[in-house]
Design an enzyme around this catalytic site. Sequence first.
Site, short mmCIF file in Angstrom:
data_model
loop_
_atom_site.label_atom_id
_atom_site.label_comp_id
_atom_site.label_asym_id
_atom_site.label_seq_id
_atom_site.Cartn_x
_atom_site.Cartn_y
_atom_site.Cartn_z
N HIS A 1 0.84 -1.21 0.00
CA HIS A 1 0.00 0.00 0.00
C HIS A 1 0.88 1.26 0.00
O HIS A 1 0.67 2.16 -0.82
CB HIS A 1 -0.93 -0.01 1.21
CG HIS A 1 -1.61 1.29 1.49
ND1 HIS A 1 -2.65 1.76 0.71
CD2 HIS A 1 -1.41 2.24 2.44
CE1 HIS A 1 -3.05 2.94 1.18
NE2 HIS A 1 -2.31 3.26 2.23
N ASP B 1 6.85 21.66 -26.12
CA ASP B 1 6.90 20.32 -25.54
C ASP B 1 7.96 20.35 -24.44
O ASP B 1 8.54 21.40 -24.17
CB ASP B 1 7.27 19.26 -26.59
CG ASP B 1 6.71 17.88 -26.23
OD1 ASP B 1 6.89 17.49 -25.05
OD2 ASP B 1 6.11 17.23 -27.09
N TRP C 1 6.78 0.18 4.07
CA TRP C 1 7.47 0.83 2.95
C TRP C 1 8.80 1.40 3.38
O TRP C 1 9.63 1.74 2.56
CB TRP C 1 6.59 1.92 2.33
CG TRP C 1 6.63 3.25 3.00
CD1 TRP C 1 5.95 3.59 4.13
CD2 TRP C 1 7.37 4.40 2.62
NE1 TRP C 1 6.23 4.89 4.47
CE2 TRP C 1 7.10 5.42 3.56
CE3 TRP C 1 8.25 4.70 1.56
CZ2 TRP C 1 7.67 6.69 3.49
CZ3 TRP C 1 8.82 5.97 1.50
CH2 TRP C 1 8.52 6.95 2.45
N SER D 1 13.27 6.50 -13.35
CA SER D 1 12.15 7.21 -13.97
C SER D 1 12.02 8.61 -13.39
O SER D 1 11.89 9.60 -14.13
CB SER D 1 10.88 6.40 -13.77
OG SER D 1 9.75 7.19 -14.04
N SER D 2 12.07 8.72 -12.06
CA SER D 2 11.92 10.04 -11.42
C SER D 2 13.07 10.96 -11.78
O SER D 2 12.88 12.16 -12.03
CB SER D 2 11.86 9.91 -9.91
OG SER D 2 10.82 9.10 -9.52
N HIS E 1 12.41 12.20 4.16
CA HIS E 1 11.72 13.43 4.53
C HIS E 1 11.57 14.40 3.37
O HIS E 1 10.46 14.87 3.12
CB HIS E 1 12.28 14.11 5.77
CG HIS E 1 11.25 15.07 6.24
ND1 HIS E 1 10.18 14.67 7.01
CD2 HIS E 1 11.01 16.36 5.92
CE1 HIS E 1 9.35 15.68 7.16
NE2 HIS E 1 9.83 16.72 6.52
N GLU F 1 11.30 13.60 0.47
CA GLU F 1 10.29 12.94 -0.37
C GLU F 1 8.89 13.46 -0.05
O GLU F 1 8.06 13.64 -0.94
CB GLU F 1 10.37 11.42 -0.17
CG GLU F 1 9.25 10.60 -0.78
CD GLU F 1 9.28 10.60 -2.31
OE1 GLU F 1 10.34 10.91 -2.88
OE2 GLU F 1 8.24 10.29 -2.92
N TYR G 1 8.12 16.39 0.82
CA TYR G 1 7.96 17.69 0.16
C TYR G 1 7.96 17.56 -1.34
O TYR G 1 7.40 18.41 -2.04
CB TYR G 1 9.02 18.66 0.67
CG TYR G 1 8.72 19.00 2.11
CD1 TYR G 1 7.77 19.97 2.40
CD2 TYR G 1 9.31 18.32 3.15
CE1 TYR G 1 7.42 20.24 3.71
CE2 TYR G 1 8.97 18.58 4.47
CZ TYR G 1 8.03 19.55 4.74
OH TYR G 1 7.68 19.80 6.02
N SER H 1 -2.10 27.00 -5.47
CA SER H 1 -1.79 28.42 -5.71
C SER H 1 -2.30 28.90 -7.06
O SER H 1 -2.37 30.10 -7.30
CB SER H 1 -0.27 28.66 -5.62
OG SER H 1 0.21 28.22 -4.39
N HIS I 1 13.77 13.72 12.92
CA HIS I 1 12.51 13.70 13.68
C HIS I 1 11.71 12.41 13.46
O HIS I 1 10.75 12.16 14.15
CB HIS I 1 11.66 14.96 13.42
CG HIS I 1 11.07 15.07 12.06
ND1 HIS I 1 10.90 16.27 11.41
CD2 HIS I 1 10.59 14.14 11.20
CE1 HIS I 1 10.36 16.07 10.24
NE2 HIS I 1 10.16 14.80 10.08
N HIS I 2 12.14 11.59 12.49
CA HIS I 2 11.53 10.27 12.34
C HIS I 2 12.18 9.26 13.28
O HIS I 2 11.78 8.11 13.33
CB HIS I 2 11.68 9.76 10.91
CG HIS I 2 10.98 10.61 9.90
ND1 HIS I 2 9.66 10.44 9.55
CD2 HIS I 2 11.41 11.68 9.17
CE1 HIS I 2 9.31 11.34 8.65
NE2 HIS I 2 10.35 12.11 8.40
N THR J 1 5.73 27.14 5.90
CA THR J 1 4.48 26.47 5.55
C THR J 1 3.30 27.34 5.97
O THR J 1 2.30 27.46 5.24
CB THR J 1 4.39 25.10 6.22
OG1 THR J 1 5.65 24.43 6.07
CG2 THR J 1 3.31 24.24 5.61
N LYS K 1 2.59 30.10 3.55
CA LYS K 1 1.80 29.66 2.39
C LYS K 1 0.31 29.65 2.73
O LYS K 1 -0.52 30.16 1.99
CB LYS K 1 2.26 28.29 1.91
CG LYS K 1 3.70 28.27 1.44
CD LYS K 1 4.02 27.06 0.59
CE LYS K 1 3.47 27.19 -0.81
NZ LYS K 1 4.18 28.14 -1.64
N ARG L 1 0.98 1.54 15.45
CA ARG L 1 0.65 1.39 14.04
C ARG L 1 1.13 0.04 13.53
O ARG L 1 1.86 -0.68 14.21
CB ARG L 1 1.28 2.52 13.22
CG ARG L 1 2.78 2.52 13.25
CD ARG L 1 3.35 3.78 12.62
NE ARG L 1 3.27 3.74 11.17
CZ ARG L 1 4.10 4.43 10.36
NH1 ARG L 1 5.06 5.18 10.88
NH2 ARG L 1 3.99 4.35 9.06
#
Lengths: 524, 378
Positions: free
Chosen positions: A70, A99, A135, A163-164, A247, A249, A251, A262, A296-297, A322, A325, A444
Site C-alpha cells: 500500500h 513540448d 514501505w 524514472s523520477s 523526509h 520525499e 515535500y 496556488s 525527527h523520524h 508552511t 503559504k 501502528r
Amino acid sequence: MDAVQKTRSARLMRWVMTTNHKDIGTLYLWFSFSMFLLAGGMALLMRIELSMPGEQIMQPLFYNQLVTAHGLVMIFGAIMPALTGFANWQIPLMIGASDLAFPRLNNWSFWLLPFAITLLLSSFVVGGPPPDFGWTFYAPLSTTYGPPGTDAMILAIHLLGISSIIGSINIIATILNLRAPGMTLMNMPIFVWGWFVTSFLILAIMPILAATVTMVLTDRHFGTSFFSAAGGGDPVLFQHLFWFFGHPEVYVLAMPAFGIISEIIPTFSRKALFGANCMVYAIIAIALLSFIVWVHHMFTTGVLLVTQLFFMYTTMIIAVPTGIKVFNWVATMHRGSISFEPAMLFAIAFVLMFTFGGLSGIMLSVVPADYQYHDSYFVVGHFHYVIVTGVYYALVSGVYYWYPKWTGRMYSMKLANWHFWVTTIAANFTFMPMLFVGLAGMPRRIPDFPLEFAEFNLIASFGSLVFGLAQLLFGFLLIQGLWRPKNVSGQVWDGAKGLEWTISSPPPYHSFMDPPKVVGKTYQ
Amino acid sequence: MVIMQLSLLILLVSPLLAWQFPAYNMTPGVTPVSHEIYELHMLVFYICLFILIGVSVMTIYCLVNYRHSQGAKASSIKGNLKVEIIWTVIPFLLLITIAVPSTLVLINIVDTSDPDMNIKVIGRQWNWKYEYLDEGIEFFSDLSTPLAQIKGLEPKGDHYLREVDHPVVVPINKKIRFLVTSDDVQHSFAVPDLGLKRDAIPGYINEAWVYIEKPGTYRGACQELCGMKHGYMPIVVEARSQEGYLQWLAEQKGEAYVSSDPNAPVINFVPPEPAVIKMDHDSIIARGKQVFEKHCALCHGLNGAGGACPTLVDITQKWSEDELISIVLYSIKGKAMPAFEDVLSDQEIADVVYYVSNSWNNSEGQLISAETVADARR
C-alpha cells in the site's frame, strides 16, 4: 494485415511510441489513477481486517505485506506519477513551450513505471513471499530477515528512481531553456515553481535511496554488513540514509500540490495570488529546510540529546514558511469574489485540512511528546491528513480545474459536488479516529488490537469504505465526461490567468509552435 | 447538499467533544516524566487549536463575505510586506513558547544517571526478555492471550492482547533504569502510562528511566514493525510496593522472604516439588499441544494446515525427527520462522516435535527425550 487491424495497432502504437507531452501526461494520469485504486483497495482490505478486534479476513503476515505494498504503490505508483502527469500537461502550456526539452526521455520515464510496479508486485503472484516490513524497509528486518520478494522490490525501486530522475532532469531543462520570451524565473506561475524546486529535491534524494537499497541488496547477498551490527555495521545508519531520502520525499509530494492550489484559489477568488514572491521564497525555504529535519523520524532510536534538540528546532522552524503559504492562500480569498466550483471546493478543503495535518505535525515535532506519539496511530492519522486531504485533494482539485482545458469537455458539476461532499465527510470519518486511538496508545502496523480501541476503529473502517466508493464515483464522472459535448471555450473559467487559457480547449496536439510574447507576470 | 454540509460541520466540531473523554486522549500516566509530557502535549495542542481556529474563522469569514454570487468585487491588491512579516514573526514566537518547555523536559528525560536498579530489556521475535542486572534473575515474557480468542472462537478477555505470562515486576518510588536492546530486528519498548518509549536495536543499548508513583499494572506493546507477530508482543509492568517487590524477588530466587517489619510473619518460601514428567503418549501430546498453541499455531494454524506459513500436514515425509528438532531450535535461513533455542526448554521442544509428528496425518511412533534435544543443541 487488414486495414482495421492496422489502424488498431497504429492507435495502440501511438500511445506506446508517443513523445508528445500531452499524450504522456494523459498516460501518467490514468496510470496513477489505476494505481491509486489498486493501493486504495489494499487499504480497504486492511481497514476490513481492523474493523473489529480479532482475526477477521487475513493472517498477520499478509497484513504486513499489504502495509508494505500500500505504502510503496501509493507513493511511487500513484502520487508521484500523478504529479508528473500534471507537470507533463501543464508545464509546457504554462511557460509557452511546444513540448518538454527531451520528449523521448519523457516517453522512457513513463514506460519504466508499469514495468517497475509489475516487478514490485510480482512477488504476490509468483510465490515470493512479497516484502512484509513496511514501505520504510528498516534493516535488519529487510536484510537478514527479508523474504525473497525483497530483491524484486529493490530492483523495482531502482527503476522507479531512474524514472523520477530522468523526469526531473527533463523538467529542469524545460523550465530553464524553453520559457517563452519575456517570462523571467520570478514571473513563472507558482505551479511551475513548485515543480522546479521539487525536481532539484528529486535529483538530490533519489540517488540516496538508490544507494540505500543497493546496500540492502549487498547485505542480503554479497556478505557485506552495512546494516548488520554483528558484522560491524549499524542498523541506525539505515534509518539515517532512508530518512535523508524520506523526509524531502514528503515535500516532493507536497510542493507541486502547493503549486496546484496556488493556481486555483486566485482563479476562483478572481484576485491575484497574495504575496506571490513570498510564496516562491517560502517554497525555496521549505525545500532547503527539508534536508535538515530527517532525524525527527528517529527520536526514539537513542540519538544524542543535542541531535534531538537540533532536529526538534529545525522541524518546528519548517512550520514558519508552511504557515506563510497557508496565510497567503487565505489572504488571496480575502476581499476576492469567490465562487464554489468543485475545483475551488477541494482547494478550500485542502487549505483547512492540510493545516490540520500540518498542525498535528507540529505536535509531533515536540520530542518529549513524540515519545508518546511515535509509531502510534497518531502518526498514521497525521500523514494521511497531509497526504490524502492534502496532496490527493490538490490533485483532484487540479483535475477538476484543468480537465475542461485538456479534453474540451465539461464534467458533470452535480456529480463532482457529490464527490466533494462525500469524500470530505468520509475522509474525516476515516482519519480523525486514527488520531484519537493513536493518542490513546494504539501502535501502528498491527493487524489486531485491544478492545478499548474497537469503536473508533470501526468508525474509521466505515469511513474508509465510503471514501473508497466516492473515488469510484470520481473515476466514473471523469470517464462519463469524455462523452459529453465538446463545447468548452479556451478561457473556461472567467477568473483564470495564464498562458494555457489563451489557447483553445482542448489545445492543439502541438501547441505554442511559435512562442508567445509574455509581458509581466502571467498569472496576475 | 445542506444536510451534507451540516453533517461535515458537526463532524469537524466533534474532536473538541472527544477531547473531553480521557480514554481518547494521551494518558497523564503515573510517573513525573509522563505528567510533564502530558502537560506539554496539552500546551501544544491548545496552541495548535488556536491557530487552526484562527485560520478556519478567517477562511469562513472570507467564504461568507466575498461571494461572487452576491456581487462581491475583487480587490486588485497583490500583497503586503507588512502582514507577511507579521505572520512570519508570530508563529516564530509561538514556536519558542513550545520549544523552551520541550527542551527542559527532554533534558530531564535523557538523564539516566544514579538509578536505584537496572533492568535489561531484550526485544526478540516475538517476546520480551527481562534481565534484572543487580539481582541475577531473568525471564521471558510472552503473550498469554489464548489463540482461540484471536481467532474469534472464544469471547475476548478484558486485557485481550495486553496480557503476558510473566509481567516485569518493579517497585514504586525508585528510579529504575531500563537498558533496551534487541536480539534480532528492531523493536520498540513502549508503555504509555510510564511515558516510556525506546527502540530496541540490535547492537545498541538504549537507556531510559522511570519513577513510578502509583502501584498498578501498566500495559504497552511493541511499537516498531518487527515481523509477522509484531502485534502480539505486549509489555506488562507490575508496579508494587517495596515490600511486595522484595517478596516477589525472593520467590523468583527461591529464597525465604524476611520482612523489614519485625512484627510481620515470616513467609517461608517452599519451592514446588519438581513435577514428575510423564512420558506416556497422552501426556506428551497434551503438553506438546499446549506449547504448539502458544508458540506455533498463530502462523501454522490450530490444525497445522498452514496459511501464512508452511503446512505441517505430512511434514514427517519431508523432514526427519532430528531435522524437525533442528528447525525448531535454529529455524531455516531466509524463512520467517524464529529460532526457539532460547525460548523453549529441551523438554518443551521434545514435546512439541512429538506432538507435531503424531498429528495431522503424521505418525512417528518414537518417543523423544529431552536428552535428544540437548544433544542436538550446537
